[in-house]
Design a protein around this motif. Sequence first.
Motif, PDB file in Angstrom:
ATOM      1  N   UNK A 125      67.510  28.803  33.749  1.00  0.00           N
ATOM      2  CA  UNK A 125      66.084  28.567  33.919  1.00  0.00           C
ATOM      3  C   UNK A 125      65.673  28.580  35.379  1.00  0.00           C
ATOM      4  N   UNK A 126      66.498  27.984  36.219  1.00  0.00           N
ATOM      5  CA  UNK A 126      66.219  27.961  37.667  1.00  0.00           C
ATOM      6  C   UNK A 126      66.195  29.381  38.224  1.00  0.00           C
ATOM      7  N   UNK A 127      67.153  30.196  37.818  1.00  0.00           N
ATOM      8  CA  UNK A 127      67.209  31.578  38.270  1.00  0.00           C
ATOM      9  C   UNK A 127      65.984  32.364  37.797  1.00  0.00           C
ATOM     10  N   UNK A 128      65.588  32.125  36.544  1.00  0.00           N
ATOM     11  CA  UNK A 128      64.404  32.793  35.996  1.00  0.00           C
ATOM     12  C   UNK A 128      63.163  32.402  36.787  1.00  0.00           C
ATOM     13  N   UNK A 129      63.025  31.100  37.064  1.00  0.00           N
ATOM     14  CA  UNK A 129      61.874  30.615  37.817  1.00  0.00           C
ATOM     15  C   UNK A 129      61.831  31.147  39.238  1.00  0.00           C
ATOM     16  N   UNK A 130      62.988  31.481  39.785  1.00  0.00           N
ATOM     17  CA  UNK A 130      63.050  32.013  41.150  1.00  0.00           C
ATOM     18  C   UNK A 130      62.719  33.506  41.195  1.00  0.00           C
ATOM     19  N   UNK A 131      62.458  34.096  40.026  1.00  0.00           N
ATOM     20  CA  UNK A 131      62.103  35.506  39.983  1.00  0.00           C
ATOM     21  C   UNK A 131      63.297  36.441  40.007  1.00  0.00           C
ATOM     22  N   UNK A 132      64.494  35.907  39.802  1.00  0.00           N
ATOM     23  CA  UNK A 132      65.686  36.752  39.766  1.00  0.00           C
ATOM     24  C   UNK A 132      65.759  37.467  38.415  1.00  0.00           C
TER      25      UNK A 132
ATOM     26  N   UNK B 266      70.931  43.261  36.359  1.00  0.00           N
ATOM     27  CA  UNK B 266      70.655  41.887  35.933  1.00  0.00           C
ATOM     28  C   UNK B 266      71.622  40.920  36.614  1.00  0.00           C
ATOM     29  N   UNK B 267      71.119  39.737  36.891  1.00  0.00           N
ATOM     30  CA  UNK B 267      71.954  38.630  37.349  1.00  0.00           C
ATOM     31  C   UNK B 267      72.209  37.739  36.142  1.00  0.00           C
ATOM     32  N   UNK B 268      73.460  37.565  35.761  1.00  0.00           N
ATOM     33  CA  UNK B 268      73.745  36.807  34.547  1.00  0.00           C
ATOM     34  C   UNK B 268      74.318  35.424  34.829  1.00  0.00           C
ATOM     35  N   UNK B 269      74.721  35.161  36.062  1.00  0.00           N
ATOM     36  CA  UNK B 269      75.210  33.824  36.409  1.00  0.00           C
ATOM     37  C   UNK B 269      75.280  33.691  37.922  1.00  0.00           C
TER      38      UNK B 269
END
Length: 364
Positions: free
Chosen positions: A28-35, A305-308
Amino acid sequence: MNAQRVTTFDDLRLDDAPEYGGKSANLGEMTGAGLAVPPGFAIGQSAYLEAMDAGGVRARLHTERVPEEGLTEAELIARSQDLTRTVAQVELPARLRESILEHYRALGTDVPVAVRSSAPAEDAGDTSFAGIHESYTDVVGGDALLDAVRRCWCSLWSPRAMTYRAVSGYDEEPSIAVVVQRMVRSDTSGVAFTADPRTSQTDRVVIEAAFGLGEVVVGGKVEPDTYVVAKSDLRILTAHVGRKVARIVAGRTGDGLVPVPEEMQTARVLDDEQVRAVARLAMASEAHYGTPQDTEFAIEDGELYLVQTRPITTLAGRATAGDPAGGAGDDGTATDTDVDPIVEGLGAGPGTATGRARVLRELA
């Protein structure tokens, strides 16, 4: 049952780890950061507890949460099987069931997903439940998804999980969250470190890549390509092409490993522009979290994609540009190499340890 126990990555941040687990909260943090994160949702640990409560088994599970000292291996396995059956027989409450299916349908029609356990305690400072509980890939269809969620819940009661709770002194009520994420059917994938994990130099990105799903890289199943990129101007400092004899293909039964055609085995996995794109994405992750990151990436049909992503915890003294970690030669490699190695292979991670080697012949 509170339908909000099921939440998309868009609405999750790091502070949500106690309810949704560290894995979910980080996505969720990564998604919110626009990654560029593949979409998905998470099922909170309260959903599990409320389901066990509604099924009338929560009190019993709480009582038997940690095996008592002196339990034999056979007794532990028998108890694990009994508790696993107990959890498997609990019906998902209707509102939870419909909320999970609604979020799944929002990803598309019968989209293949990964269903992963995300224990709230897995990222705590004094315990590391990562890898203890089960995860499933290539899950397709609503019924299969609900079954995979239930099996993640059951993995709380495997002999391994129960033993780990005992040896780590974890006495709280066991619970588990679940991550559901659209599968990336990777053409190529790998890892990118925003500091060199061997030398601790922080002025470069080190990328390891192979064909297919990323398990071949993180599991050391092939010799990956290795690319080193300067952070300052994205120059490719080195490009070592490994021999990729196999790849993992999504949807294959068994381990999914298939041979790579001989003419591809020594071909570059990433071209120069892809190498730079991976480096930029990894550096964006480091900029958001404020510390060097160990990231996992995947490329599907040309989309990156960034997956982790997680912090690199093995940097020795945080060496900077041109300053390899102490005890290393000019090229960052160890200088004490006057003894013949007993075995050779691909390293799963940097570091040195000493101690007696033991062969484990039974679960206990």
